[in-house]
Write a protein that holds these residues in place. Sequence first.
Motif, PDB file in Angstrom:
ATOM      1  N   ALA A 171       0.826  -1.219   0.000  1.00 51.03           N
ATOM      2  CA  ALA A 171       0.000   0.000   0.000  1.00 51.03           C
ATOM      3  C   ALA A 171       0.853   1.257   0.000  1.00 51.03           C
ATOM      4  O   ALA A 171       0.317   2.372  -0.003  1.00 51.03           O
ATOM      5  N   GLY A 172       2.192   1.094   0.031  1.00 54.44           N
ATOM      6  CA  GLY A 172       3.071   2.251  -0.077  1.00 54.44           C
ATOM      7  C   GLY A 172       3.858   2.593   1.167  1.00 54.44           C
ATOM      8  O   GLY A 172       4.633   3.557   1.162  1.00 54.44           O
ATOM      9  N   GLU A 173       3.717   1.824   2.248  1.00 55.94           N
ATOM     10  CA  GLU A 173       4.443   2.122   3.485  1.00 55.94           C
ATOM     11  C   GLU A 173       5.805   1.430   3.515  1.00 55.94           C
ATOM     12  O   GLU A 173       6.017   0.415   2.847  1.00 55.94           O
ATOM     13  N   VAL A 174       6.704   1.993   4.331  1.00 53.86           N
ATOM     14  CA  VAL A 174       7.934   1.305   4.719  1.00 53.86           C
ATOM     15  C   VAL A 174       7.694   0.807   6.137  1.00 53.86           C
ATOM     16  O   VAL A 174       7.412   1.595   7.040  1.00 53.86           O
ATOM     17  N   VAL A 175       7.796  -0.502   6.332  1.00 48.97           N
ATOM     18  CA  VAL A 175       7.362  -1.119   7.581  1.00 48.97           C
ATOM     19  C   VAL A 175       8.499  -1.915   8.217  1.00 48.97           C
ATOM     20  O   VAL A 175       9.099  -2.776   7.566  1.00 48.97           O
ATOM     21  N   ARG A 176       8.769  -1.613   9.481  1.00 46.60           N
ATOM     22  CA  ARG A 176       9.698  -2.436  10.262  1.00 46.60           C
ATOM     23  C   ARG A 176       8.858  -3.421  11.064  1.00 46.60           C
ATOM     24  O   ARG A 176       8.111  -3.032  11.960  1.00 46.60           O
ATOM     25  N   ALA A 177       8.985  -4.694  10.743  1.00 48.90           N
ATOM     26  CA  ALA A 177       8.179  -5.723  11.384  1.00 48.90           C
ATOM     27  C   ALA A 177       8.781  -6.087  12.747  1.00 48.90           C
ATOM     28  O   ALA A 177       9.972  -5.873  12.993  1.00 48.90           O
ATOM     29  N   PRO A 178       7.959  -6.642  13.654  1.00 48.23           N
ATOM     30  CA  PRO A 178       8.505  -7.144  14.919  1.00 48.23           C
ATOM     31  C   PRO A 178       9.526  -8.255  14.649  1.00 48.23           C
ATOM     32  O   PRO A 178       9.458  -8.939  13.627  1.00 48.23           O
ATOM     33  N   ASP A 179      10.487  -8.393  15.551  1.00 52.33           N
ATOM     34  CA  ASP A 179      11.447  -9.490  15.418  1.00 52.33           C
ATOM     35  C   ASP A 179      10.688 -10.809  15.309  1.00 52.33           C
ATOM     36  O   ASP A 179       9.722 -11.052  16.048  1.00 52.33           O
ATOM     37  N   THR A 180      11.139 -11.653  14.378  1.00 50.60           N
ATOM     38  CA  THR A 180      10.379 -12.853  14.034  1.00 50.60           C
ATOM     39  C   THR A 180      11.230 -14.107  14.178  1.00 50.60           C
ATOM     40  O   THR A 180      12.337 -14.170  13.639  1.00 50.60           O
ATOM     41  N   PRO A 181      10.710 -15.132  14.879  1.00 49.70           N
ATOM     42  CA  PRO A 181      11.421 -16.410  14.916  1.00 49.70           C
ATOM     43  C   PRO A 181      11.149 -17.186  13.635  1.00 49.70           C
ATOM     44  O   PRO A 181      10.098 -17.025  12.997  1.00 49.70           O
ATOM     45  N   PHE A 182      12.078 -17.985  13.199  1.00 49.38           N
ATOM     46  CA  PHE A 182      11.842 -18.838  12.030  1.00 49.38           C
ATOM     47  C   PHE A 182      12.389 -20.233  12.309  1.00 49.38           C
ATOM     48  O   PHE A 182      13.298 -20.416  13.128  1.00 49.38           O
ATOM     49  N   ARG A 183      11.825 -21.183  11.615  1.00 49.86           N
ATOM     50  CA  ARG A 183      12.344 -22.549  11.664  1.00 49.86           C
ATOM     51  C   ARG A 183      12.027 -23.220  10.342  1.00 49.86           C
ATOM     52  O   ARG A 183      10.994 -22.962   9.728  1.00 49.86           O
ATOM     53  N   VAL A 184      12.954 -24.030   9.890  1.00 46.57           N
ATOM     54  CA  VAL A 184      12.794 -24.740   8.623  1.00 46.57           C
ATOM     55  C   VAL A 184      12.951 -26.231   8.923  1.00 46.57           C
ATOM     56  O   VAL A 184      14.083 -26.727   9.010  1.00 46.57           O
ATOM     57  N   PRO A 185      11.855 -26.953   9.103  1.00 40.07           N
ATOM     58  CA  PRO A 185      11.954 -28.369   9.465  1.00 40.07           C
ATOM     59  C   PRO A 185      12.772 -29.195   8.477  1.00 40.07           C
ATOM     60  O   PRO A 185      13.500 -30.112   8.878  1.00 40.07           O
ATOM     61  N   SER A 186      12.692 -28.850   7.192  1.00 41.73           N
ATOM     62  CA  SER A 186      13.378 -29.668   6.184  1.00 41.73           C
ATOM     63  C   SER A 186      14.891 -29.538   6.250  1.00 41.73           C
ATOM     64  O   SER A 186      15.621 -30.425   5.804  1.00 41.73           O
ATOM     65  N   THR A 187      15.388 -28.425   6.803  1.00 38.08           N
ATOM     66  CA  THR A 187      16.845 -28.224   6.870  1.00 38.08           C
ATOM     67  C   THR A 187      17.371 -28.179   8.298  1.00 38.08           C
ATOM     68  O   THR A 187      18.584 -28.201   8.511  1.00 38.08           O
ATOM     69  N   GLY A 188      16.456 -28.083   9.279  1.00 40.38           N
ATOM     70  CA  GLY A 188      16.884 -27.998  10.659  1.00 40.38           C
ATOM     71  C   GLY A 188      17.353 -26.612  11.078  1.00 40.38           C
ATOM     72  O   GLY A 188      17.802 -26.424  12.206  1.00 40.38           O
ATOM     73  N   LYS A 189      17.262 -25.635  10.201  1.00 39.52           N
ATOM     74  CA  LYS A 189      17.705 -24.274  10.503  1.00 39.52           C
ATOM     75  C   LYS A 189      16.621 -23.536  11.297  1.00 39.52           C
ATOM     76  O   LYS A 189      15.426 -23.693  11.048  1.00 39.52           O
ATOM     77  N   SER A 190      17.060 -22.716  12.250  1.00 41.02           N
ATOM     78  CA  SER A 190      16.121 -21.917  13.025  1.00 41.02           C
ATOM     79  C   SER A 190      16.852 -20.707  13.576  1.00 41.02           C
ATOM     80  O   SER A 190      18.086 -20.660  13.578  1.00 41.02           O
ATOM     81  N   GLY A 191      16.088 -19.740  14.052  1.00 38.01           N
ATOM     82  CA  GLY A 191      16.695 -18.553  14.622  1.00 38.01           C
ATOM     83  C   GLY A 191      15.715 -17.408  14.657  1.00 38.01           C
ATOM     84  O   GLY A 191      14.498 -17.609  14.627  1.00 38.01           O
ATOM     85  N   TRP A 192      16.275 -16.192  14.734  1.00 37.75           N
ATOM     86  CA  TRP A 192      15.474 -14.970  14.775  1.00 37.75           C
ATOM     87  C   TRP A 192      15.944 -14.024  13.677  1.00 37.75           C
ATOM     88  O   TRP A 192      17.143 -13.983  13.367  1.00 37.75           O
TER      89      TRP A 192
END
Length: 245
Positions: A171-192
């Motif tokens: 919609a035209g904004e520049v947005v700083r999102a909240p810190d987000t955790p991630f995980r990838v079950p297929s590779t075992g990678k995770s973090g923030w």
Amino acid sequence: TWDENLYRIAGRDPKLPAPAFEEQQRIFAPESWEQLKAAVENARATGTPYELDLEMVRPDGSRRWVICRGGPWPDTSSHLTGLRGTVQDITERKQAEKAWRESEQFNREVIASAQEGVVVYDRELRYQVWNRFMEELTGVLASEILGKHASEIFPHLRELQVDLPMRRALAGEVVRAPDTPFRVPSTGKSGWVSEVYSPRYGSSGEILGVIGIIGEITKRKQAEDELRLMQFSLEHASDAIYWMD
């Protein structure tokens, strides 16, 4: 015969006679001459018209790009008596195309070597760019992710509603999102990760999609957790005084 425009494009003296076809080998770069010769021979044999982008070499050594269109020239009885065609100078277009390709190559190299994640989405929020940093961070290759939606690769992100800041960017904004955790079950990678999303504009100012800049903050988050745990321990430690002789 040549008209005055063709003499000007070729950089030749209009007082000179037009060169015979075989003499035009000196006018074109070798590869372009081979293309033109093949197209002319085919047109003479089959009556097939042609359209070619060719590089012309002027007597002073400068070069011009032209588009040559040609085809059969029948007589009143529809018998092929020769060929006729037009030549248009397209040097500026070719230079613009070359500059654009070099710019695109430069952008690809910068994105590939960036020390943070660069992710580009189209208007449907499908992945268009997934740089090397993102491959190393998640263990997911660009070839596995391009053209797909985030939720297809990272289903847990749907619960976190990570698409909301992206839609605000659309919609035209520049947005700083909240810190987000991630995980990838297929590779075992995770973090923030930290994420900033901004609109991706086209040449006419229209929004084509979203650009995401992704920072890896796992170590920072771990340090913050350790600090909170230490503070908690200090705040809840029992007060005690020991005297020893």
